[in-house]
Design a protein around this motif. Structure first.
Motif, mmCIF file in Angstrom:
data_model
loop_
_atom_site.group_PDB
_atom_site.id
_atom_site.type_symbol
_atom_site.label_atom_id
_atom_site.label_comp_id
_atom_site.label_asym_id
_atom_site.label_seq_id
_atom_site.Cartn_x
_atom_site.Cartn_y
_atom_site.Cartn_z
ATOM 1 N N LYS A 47 12.697 4.224 -5.405
ATOM 2 C CA LYS A 47 11.987 2.943 -5.320
ATOM 3 C C LYS A 47 12.505 1.983 -6.380
ATOM 4 C CE LYS A 47 7.878 4.191 -3.039
ATOM 5 N NZ LYS A 47 6.707 3.571 -2.551
ATOM 6 N N VAL A 49 11.678 -2.418 -7.725
ATOM 7 C CA VAL A 49 10.938 -3.662 -7.550
ATOM 8 C C VAL A 49 11.365 -4.651 -8.623
ATOM 9 C CG1 VAL A 49 8.957 -3.014 -8.993
ATOM 10 C CG2 VAL A 49 8.619 -4.608 -7.100
ATOM 11 N N ARG A 115 -0.299 -11.095 -6.212
ATOM 12 C CA ARG A 115 0.777 -10.674 -5.296
ATOM 13 C C ARG A 115 1.725 -9.730 -6.017
ATOM 14 N NH1 ARG A 115 0.533 -16.040 -3.633
ATOM 15 N NH2 ARG A 115 2.205 -16.637 -5.048
ATOM 16 N N ARG A 118 0.203 -6.310 -6.412
ATOM 17 C CA ARG A 118 0.294 -5.505 -5.174
ATOM 18 C C ARG A 118 1.690 -4.914 -5.009
ATOM 19 N NH1 ARG A 118 -3.087 -9.708 -3.539
ATOM 20 N NH2 ARG A 118 -1.379 -10.889 -2.584
ATOM 21 N N LYS A 119 2.733 -5.701 -5.324
ATOM 22 C CA LYS A 119 4.108 -5.192 -5.259
ATOM 23 C C LYS A 119 4.303 -4.038 -6.241
ATOM 24 C CE LYS A 119 7.470 -8.047 -5.776
ATOM 25 N NZ LYS A 119 8.365 -9.178 -6.070
ATOM 26 N N LYS A 121 1.974 -2.088 -7.511
ATOM 27 C CA LYS A 121 1.186 -0.941 -7.053
ATOM 28 C C LYS A 121 1.922 -0.196 -5.943
ATOM 29 C CE LYS A 121 -3.445 0.289 -5.470
ATOM 30 N NZ LYS A 121 -4.790 -0.231 -5.187
ATOM 31 N N ALA A 122 2.523 -0.916 -5.001
ATOM 32 C CA ALA A 122 3.291 -0.283 -3.928
ATOM 33 C C ALA A 122 4.502 0.457 -4.495
ATOM 34 C CB ALA A 122 3.727 -1.327 -2.901
ATOM 35 N N PHE A 123 5.124 -0.116 -5.502
ATOM 36 C CA PHE A 123 6.275 0.510 -6.155
ATOM 37 C C PHE A 123 5.883 1.851 -6.784
ATOM 38 C CE2 PHE A 123 8.074 1.097 -10.456
ATOM 39 C CZ PHE A 123 9.365 1.463 -10.127
ATOM 40 N N GLY A 125 3.037 3.599 -6.218
ATOM 41 C CA GLY A 125 2.249 4.458 -5.347
ATOM 42 C C GLY A 125 0.848 4.595 -5.935
ATOM 43 N N LYS A 126 -0.083 4.922 -5.082
ATOM 44 C CA LYS A 126 -1.490 4.942 -5.480
ATOM 45 C C LYS A 126 -1.768 5.870 -6.662
ATOM 46 C CE LYS A 126 -6.122 5.379 -3.693
ATOM 47 N NZ LYS A 126 -6.975 5.462 -2.530
ATOM 48 N N TYR A 129 -0.041 4.585 -10.010
ATOM 49 C CA TYR A 129 -0.708 3.344 -10.396
ATOM 50 C C TYR A 129 -2.093 3.654 -10.972
ATOM 51 C CZ TYR A 129 -2.706 -1.337 -9.988
ATOM 52 O OH TYR A 129 -3.320 -2.543 -10.245
ATOM 53 N N ASP A 140 -9.269 0.800 -10.899
ATOM 54 C CA ASP A 140 -8.425 0.319 -9.808
ATOM 55 C C ASP A 140 -9.326 -0.213 -8.699
ATOM 56 O OD1 ASP A 140 -6.439 -0.178 -7.998
ATOM 57 O OD2 ASP A 140 -6.242 1.905 -7.413
#
Length: 140
Positions: A47, A49, A115, A118-119, A121-123, A125-126, A129, A140
């Protein structure tokens, strides 16, 4: 527990690397305010970002733990203000005190940071994060 050591440990445990570079064409408004903007390319296995941060010009070298801490603070702020943002959308489109433009700039910045959160967090992973956020006493 020292925050810097905790962040360095998180970075090492999860094989995170980061390239931090000052943006060559800074925002003219930010430049006037004495702020430097940085692009941070963050990688971990499988991954990557890009995130952007701004710091006062007098700050010393920006480190990966610094960047992670700023992203954690942004995430906390997004969570804390999410109910207020919903109310913002219901407000009339005019200000009584003449500061409506500044008010809108604040919410534009808020949306931008959320925004980016969110990027980020996606990078991560739950799970990662959540680990990072909980480590600093945020939810969270």
């Amino acid at each position: 527990m020292d925050s810097l050591a905790a962040l360095e440990g998180f970075i090492n445990r999860h094989d995170i690397s980061m390239q931090v570079s000052r943006m060559n064409d800074p925002d003219p408004v930010a430049e006037q305010e004495g702020v430097e903007r940085y692009k941070c390319h963050i990688r971990r296995p499988g991954k990557e970002v890009n995130v952007y941060v701004a710091v006062p010009t007098e700050e010393e070298r920006l480190t990966p733990p610094d960047v992670l801490f700023m992203l954690i603070l942004d995430a906390s702020g997004c969570e804390m203000l999410k109910d207020y943002y919903g109310r913002h959308e219901q407000m009339p489109s005019g200000g009584n005190d003449g500061n409506f433009a500044e008010f809108e700039e604040f919410w534009d910045e808020y949306r931008s940071r959320c925004r980016q959160t969110r990027k980020f967090k996606a990078f991560l992973g739950k799970n990662l994060y959540g680990e990072l956020i909980v480590q600093f006493g945020f939810k969270d």
